[in-house]
Design an enzyme around this catalytic site. Structure first.
Site, PDB file in Angstrom:
ATOM      1  N   CYS A 193       0.727  -1.100   0.293  1.00  0.00           N
ATOM      2  CA  CYS A 193      -0.078  -0.055  -0.012  1.00  0.00           C
ATOM      3  C   CYS A 193       1.065   1.248  -0.076  1.00  0.00           C
ATOM      4  CB  CYS A 193      -0.926   0.007   1.188  1.00  0.00           C
ATOM      5  SG  CYS A 193      -1.832   1.407   1.435  1.00  0.00           S
ATOM      6  N   CYS A 204      -1.097   3.917  -6.570  1.00  0.00           N
ATOM      7  CA  CYS A 204      -1.880   3.142  -5.266  1.00  0.00           C
ATOM      8  C   CYS A 204      -2.204   1.825  -5.734  1.00  0.00           C
ATOM      9  CB  CYS A 204      -3.428   3.900  -5.318  1.00  0.00           C
ATOM     10  SG  CYS A 204      -4.596   3.105  -4.404  1.00  0.00           S
TER      11      CYS A 204
HETATM   12  N1  DGL Z   1      -3.936   0.712  -2.049  1.00  0.00           N
HETATM   13  C1  DGL Z   1      -3.639   1.590  -1.151  1.00  0.00           C
HETATM   14  C2  DGL Z   1      -2.316   2.293  -1.334  1.00  0.00           C
HETATM   15  O1  DGL Z   1      -1.863   2.042  -2.463  1.00  0.00           O
HETATM   16  C3  DGL Z   1      -4.643   2.650  -0.150  1.00  0.00           C
HETATM   17  C4  DGL Z   1      -6.181   2.940  -0.510  1.00  0.00           C
HETATM   18  C5  DGL Z   1      -6.754   3.561   0.292  1.00  0.00           C
HETATM   19  O2  DGL Z   1      -7.079   2.890   1.331  1.00  0.00           O
HETATM   20  O3  DGL Z   1      -7.028   4.485   0.391  1.00  0.00           O
HETATM   21  O4  DGL Z   1      -2.332   3.516  -1.516  1.00  0.00           O
END
Ligand code: DGL
Length: 275
Positions: free
Chosen positions: A70, A182
């Protein structure tokens, strides 16, 4: 070898698929759906939450390595986590370096969450790797939720993704590349291309992360998986029946809801009995 993988939702699966191919291990995927999305949360919250989740992975599963799959959690918390635990962490940050390399001095854009876009980490990445580029930073949490809809429920989100992108300066910009900053966004690559055109090159980090995990496995001498150990999916809020039914297709043999919802008698459920 046991590898813990953390994300707020399905985003980390876009990384996990690549890592699984190059590193045989037992994977424990921890999806913090109780607090999805992370992108609108404070740095303090994300640090405390990642601390709890990492502790759980260590105590319950004795993981050898944690992959923070993430960008939001990595940019807000990975330095802090490295100070708290004697454990190798692999983090995920937007692929600004390869995008700058590809673009030369042309402008490019980064699409990420609010927390990632507004944090100091991204500024450092741009200053270090793309000092000559005009880098446009664009935030969206709505796209995170659309990726969830697509992965879990197979919804057609083309129109919604288009609407979100048309609301940003991306379509008018002269960006030669778009960094998917993301981990949810690679699941929307087709919809993004359909809106921006095929000439915009998309960058994500999955392959680079797979190489990094492999490198650490060798560096720390971590053993490979014994055969037949099923990967575990941990959610921090209950999954509905459709989600439970998708777990086996996503490669998980067990599901745990943590903390256990009141009244539920056992920690583990075998995925095959749910689907
Ligand atoms: N998948 C996550 C990222 O790469 C976060 C998405 C979220 O929960 O806002 O930032």
């Amino acid at each position: 070898m046991r590898i813990g993988v953390i994300d707020s939702g399905v985003g980390g699966l876009s990384i996990l698929n690549a890592v699984r191919e190059s590193v045989p291990a037992q994977y424990i995927y921890c999806m913090d759906n109780q607090y999805l999305p992370y992108g609108t949360k404070s740095e303090l919250f994300i640090r405390q939450r990642l601390l709890q989740l990492t502790r759980h992975l260590l105590e319950q599963y004795k993981v050898d390595l944690v992959l923070i799959a993430c960008n939001t959690a990595t940019t807000q918390a990975v330095d802090y986590l490295r100070q708290q635990f004697e454990l190798p962490f692999v983090g995920v940050v937007p692929a600004i370096k390869p995008a700058a390399h590809y673009c030369g001095i042309q402008p490019f854009a980064v699409l990420a969450t609010q927390a990632t876009v507004n944090g100091p980490y991204i500024e450092q990445l741009v200053a270090e790797f793309a000092p000559k580029n005009d880098v446009q930073l664009i935030a969206s949490s709505e796209l995170v939720l659309l990726a969830e809809q697509k992965v879990w429920y197979r919804c057609d989100v083309t129109t919604e993704v288009r609407r979100v992108l048309l609301d940003t300066p991306l379509v008018q910009s002269k960006a030669a590349a778009l960094v998917l900053g993301c981990t949810h966004f690679p699941f929307l690559a087709d919809e993004i291309r359909a809106c921006l055109g095929q000439s915009v090159r998309l960058f994500d980090t999955a392959e680079a992360i797979a190489r990094r995990v492999k490198q650490l496995q060798l560096q720390f001498g971590l053993s490979q998986q014994e055969d037949g150990v099923a990967d575990v999916f941990v959610s921090t809020a209950a999954l509905d029946l459709i989600q439970q039914g998708r777990l086996a297709e996503l490669g998980f043999g067990q599901h745990q809801c943590w903390p256990n919802p009141a009244g539920a008698e056992q920690v583990y459920s075998s995925v095959s009995s749910l689907s």
